[in-house]
Design a protein around this motif. Structure first.
Motif, PDB file in Angstrom:
ATOM      1  N   VAL A 205      -6.532   3.020   4.195  1.00  0.00           N
ATOM      2  CA  VAL A 205      -6.346   2.712   2.946  1.00  0.00           C
ATOM      3  C   VAL A 205      -5.619   3.592   1.955  1.00  0.00           C
ATOM      4  CG1 VAL A 205      -8.054   2.713   0.786  1.00  0.00           C
ATOM      5  CG2 VAL A 205      -8.835   1.504   2.868  1.00  0.00           C
ATOM      6  N   GLU A 206      -5.546   4.993   2.286  1.00  0.00           N
ATOM      7  CA  GLU A 206      -4.637   5.777   1.521  1.00  0.00           C
ATOM      8  C   GLU A 206      -3.083   5.535   1.806  1.00  0.00           C
ATOM      9  OE1 GLU A 206      -3.654   8.856  -0.655  1.00  0.00           O
ATOM     10  OE2 GLU A 206      -5.407   7.867  -0.441  1.00  0.00           O
ATOM     11  N   ARG A 207      -3.124   5.025   3.293  1.00  0.00           N
ATOM     12  CA  ARG A 207      -1.609   4.706   3.762  1.00  0.00           C
ATOM     13  C   ARG A 207      -1.020   3.588   2.817  1.00  0.00           C
ATOM     14  NH1 ARG A 207      -0.068   1.138   7.170  1.00  0.00           N
ATOM     15  NH2 ARG A 207      -2.268   1.000   8.177  1.00  0.00           N
ATOM     16  N   LYS A 208      -1.933   2.515   3.145  1.00  0.00           N
ATOM     17  CA  LYS A 208      -1.415   1.429   2.512  1.00  0.00           C
ATOM     18  C   LYS A 208      -1.159   1.208   0.730  1.00  0.00           C
ATOM     19  CE  LYS A 208      -3.764  -1.947   5.465  1.00  0.00           C
ATOM     20  NZ  LYS A 208      -4.719  -2.859   5.699  1.00  0.00           N
ATOM     21  N   ARG A 209      -2.238   2.241   0.173  1.00  0.00           N
ATOM     22  CA  ARG A 209      -1.885   2.676  -1.336  1.00  0.00           C
ATOM     23  C   ARG A 209      -0.656   3.189  -1.634  1.00  0.00           C
ATOM     24  NH1 ARG A 209      -2.195   6.441  -4.572  1.00  0.00           N
ATOM     25  NH2 ARG A 209      -3.389   7.918  -2.936  1.00  0.00           N
ATOM     26  N   LYS A 210      -0.258   4.268  -0.746  1.00  0.00           N
ATOM     27  CA  LYS A 210       1.176   4.841  -0.930  1.00  0.00           C
ATOM     28  C   LYS A 210       2.300   3.946  -0.496  1.00  0.00           C
ATOM     29  CE  LYS A 210      -0.424   9.620   0.262  1.00  0.00           C
ATOM     30  NZ  LYS A 210      -0.298  10.719   1.227  1.00  0.00           N
ATOM     31  N   GLU A 211       2.090   3.136   0.341  1.00  0.00           N
ATOM     32  CA  GLU A 211       3.026   2.156   0.682  1.00  0.00           C
ATOM     33  C   GLU A 211       3.516   1.203  -0.441  1.00  0.00           C
ATOM     34  OE1 GLU A 211       2.068   0.269   4.414  1.00  0.00           O
ATOM     35  OE2 GLU A 211       2.651   1.750   5.351  1.00  0.00           O
TER      36      GLU A 211
ATOM     37  N   SER B 258       6.575   1.096  -2.802  1.00  0.00           N
ATOM     38  CA  SER B 258       7.236  -0.232  -2.902  1.00  0.00           C
ATOM     39  C   SER B 258       7.364  -0.638  -4.591  1.00  0.00           C
ATOM     40  CB  SER B 258       6.419  -1.526  -2.295  1.00  0.00           C
ATOM     41  OG  SER B 258       5.431  -1.637  -2.665  1.00  0.00           O
ATOM     42  N   LEU B 259       6.461  -0.263  -5.455  1.00  0.00           N
ATOM     43  CA  LEU B 259       6.672  -0.379  -6.735  1.00  0.00           C
ATOM     44  C   LEU B 259       7.654   0.663  -7.336  1.00  0.00           C
ATOM     45  CD1 LEU B 259       3.019  -1.239  -7.913  1.00  0.00           C
ATOM     46  CD2 LEU B 259       4.969  -2.883  -7.510  1.00  0.00           C
ATOM     47  N   ALA B 260       7.655   1.720  -6.775  1.00  0.00           N
ATOM     48  CA  ALA B 260       8.518   2.763  -7.571  1.00  0.00           C
ATOM     49  C   ALA B 260      10.099   2.503  -7.438  1.00  0.00           C
ATOM     50  CB  ALA B 260       8.010   4.106  -6.737  1.00  0.00           C
ATOM     51  N   GLY B 261      10.489   1.768  -6.422  1.00  0.00           N
ATOM     52  CA  GLY B 261      12.157   1.785  -6.309  1.00  0.00           C
ATOM     53  C   GLY B 261      12.491   0.360  -6.850  1.00  0.00           C
ATOM     54  N   VAL B 262      11.659  -0.507  -7.767  1.00  0.00           N
ATOM     55  CA  VAL B 262      12.181  -1.748  -8.188  1.00  0.00           C
ATOM     56  C   VAL B 262      12.217  -1.769  -9.623  1.00  0.00           C
ATOM     57  CG1 VAL B 262      11.668  -3.026  -6.202  1.00  0.00           C
ATOM     58  CG2 VAL B 262       9.768  -2.722  -7.862  1.00  0.00           C
ATOM     59  N   SER B 263      12.774  -2.804 -10.303  1.00  0.00           N
ATOM     60  CA  SER B 263      12.811  -2.932 -11.794  1.00  0.00           C
ATOM     61  C   SER B 263      11.504  -3.171 -12.157  1.00  0.00           C
ATOM     62  CB  SER B 263      14.048  -3.653 -12.056  1.00  0.00           C
ATOM     63  OG  SER B 263      13.717  -4.971 -11.755  1.00  0.00           O
TER      64      SER B 263
ATOM     65  N   GLU C 121      10.771  -6.243 -13.914  1.00  0.00           N
ATOM     66  CA  GLU C 121      10.895  -7.358 -13.555  1.00  0.00           C
ATOM     67  C   GLU C 121      10.312  -7.646 -12.117  1.00  0.00           C
ATOM     68  OE1 GLU C 121      14.174 -11.110 -13.408  1.00  0.00           O
ATOM     69  OE2 GLU C 121      14.139  -9.857 -15.134  1.00  0.00           O
ATOM     70  N   GLU C 122      10.919  -7.170 -11.325  1.00  0.00           N
ATOM     71  CA  GLU C 122      10.692  -7.486  -9.784  1.00  0.00           C
ATOM     72  C   GLU C 122       9.163  -6.610  -9.612  1.00  0.00           C
ATOM     73  OE1 GLU C 122      13.420  -5.864  -6.911  1.00  0.00           O
ATOM     74  OE2 GLU C 122      15.179  -6.884  -7.776  1.00  0.00           O
ATOM     75  N   LYS C 123       8.798  -5.766 -10.216  1.00  0.00           N
ATOM     76  CA  LYS C 123       7.636  -5.013 -10.166  1.00  0.00           C
ATOM     77  C   LYS C 123       6.537  -6.138 -10.361  1.00  0.00           C
ATOM     78  CE  LYS C 123       7.129  -0.646 -11.337  1.00  0.00           C
ATOM     79  NZ  LYS C 123       6.927   0.470 -11.988  1.00  0.00           N
ATOM     80  N   ALA C 124       6.530  -6.981 -11.619  1.00  0.00           N
ATOM     81  CA  ALA C 124       5.895  -7.805 -12.006  1.00  0.00           C
ATOM     82  C   ALA C 124       5.730  -8.877 -11.007  1.00  0.00           C
ATOM     83  CB  ALA C 124       6.233  -8.452 -13.464  1.00  0.00           C
ATOM     84  N   LYS C 125       6.874  -9.378 -10.511  1.00  0.00           N
ATOM     85  CA  LYS C 125       6.720 -10.258  -9.522  1.00  0.00           C
ATOM     86  C   LYS C 125       5.883  -9.985  -8.077  1.00  0.00           C
ATOM     87  CE  LYS C 125      11.377 -12.506 -10.252  1.00  0.00           C
ATOM     88  NZ  LYS C 125      12.515 -12.669  -9.789  1.00  0.00           N
ATOM     89  N   LEU C 126       6.067  -8.611  -7.540  1.00  0.00           N
ATOM     90  CA  LEU C 126       5.500  -8.178  -6.558  1.00  0.00           C
ATOM     91  C   LEU C 126       3.861  -8.140  -6.754  1.00  0.00           C
ATOM     92  CD1 LEU C 126       7.659  -5.154  -5.448  1.00  0.00           C
ATOM     93  CD2 LEU C 126       7.045  -7.361  -3.961  1.00  0.00           C
ATOM     94  N   ILE C 127       3.592  -7.682  -8.126  1.00  0.00           N
ATOM     95  CA  ILE C 127       2.155  -7.769  -8.362  1.00  0.00           C
ATOM     96  C   ILE C 127       1.554  -9.020  -8.400  1.00  0.00           C
ATOM     97  CG2 ILE C 127       0.660  -7.469 -10.244  1.00  0.00           C
ATOM     98  CD1 ILE C 127       2.393  -4.755 -10.794  1.00  0.00           C
ATOM     99  N   GLU C 128       2.471 -10.123  -8.956  1.00  0.00           N
ATOM    100  CA  GLU C 128       2.012 -11.450  -9.026  1.00  0.00           C
ATOM    101  C   GLU C 128       1.796 -12.096  -7.599  1.00  0.00           C
ATOM    102  OE1 GLU C 128       0.553 -14.836 -10.785  1.00  0.00           O
ATOM    103  OE2 GLU C 128       0.998 -12.882 -11.801  1.00  0.00           O
ATOM    104  N   SER C 129       2.959 -11.856  -7.081  1.00  0.00           N
ATOM    105  CA  SER C 129       2.694 -12.205  -5.493  1.00  0.00           C
ATOM    106  C   SER C 129       1.199 -11.702  -4.687  1.00  0.00           C
ATOM    107  CB  SER C 129       3.997 -11.995  -4.818  1.00  0.00           C
ATOM    108  OG  SER C 129       3.995 -10.791  -4.516  1.00  0.00           O
TER     109      SER C 129
END
Length: 167
Positions: free
Chosen positions: A67-73, A77-82, A84-92
């Motif tokens: 669980v900790e590893r998945k949370r960090k991943e 993945s959210l830290a390196g994107v804009s 707009e892309e962050k909102a798309k990732l969260i929505e997906s």
């Protein structure tokens, strides 16, 4: 009035000697003596319980690490994107979760439907009451109540009074 051999009242419990008292004290303090097989079984059971506890703790720790590893991943993945892309990732991610939940819900509904059909068209149950002529009315009433309560969730229940003639 004659005296009892122990001296004192005849209704009083017999007196124990000091050596008997020591023997009972020792046996009360000592654990029961186990046979060799019983000791082996007890040791095996204790090893099993210890191993079971270790496995449970290891599985719990592994799950926590996953669980900790998945949370960090996910955070990486959210830290390196804009934004707009962050909102798309969260929505997906939300959509994937919603699809999983809908699939699980559909599976539950399918199972409920199968069980309902099985109950409606389930196996026939036949109760043969050929010995009812040997029962008094109270026993017959009790039997009917038992059959009624035990078969209310089953499929069709057939009650027969089959009499077989032996030759």
């Amino acid at each position: 009035m004659p005296e009892s051999p122990g001296g004192g009242d005849a209704g009083a419990p017999p007196q124990t000697t000091e050596t008997e008292n020591r023997k009972t004290d020792q046996t009360a303090a000592d654990p029961p003596v186990l046979s060799k097989n019983a000791r082996k079984k007890l040791a095996k059971q204790q090893r099993f319980e210890a191993k079971k506890a270790e496995k449970k703790a290891a599985a719990k720790e592994q799950k926590r690490r996953d669980v900790e590893r998945k949370r960090k991943e996910w955070e990486e993945s959210l830290a390196g994107v804009s934004e707009e892309e962050k909102a798309k990732l969260i929505e997906s991610r939300r959509n994937l979760r919603k699809e999983r939940m809908e699939k699980r819900s559909q599976e539950k509904e399918d199972k409920r439907e199968r069980l309902t059909v099985a109950r409606e068209k389930g196996q026939n149950v036949v109760v043969d009451l050929q010995f009812s002529h040997l029962m008094n009315p109270n026993e017959i009433h009790s039997l009917v109540q038992q059959v009624r309560f035990s078969t209310h969730n089953l499929g069709p229940v057939w009650v027969t009074f089959f009499k077989h003639k032996e030759k």
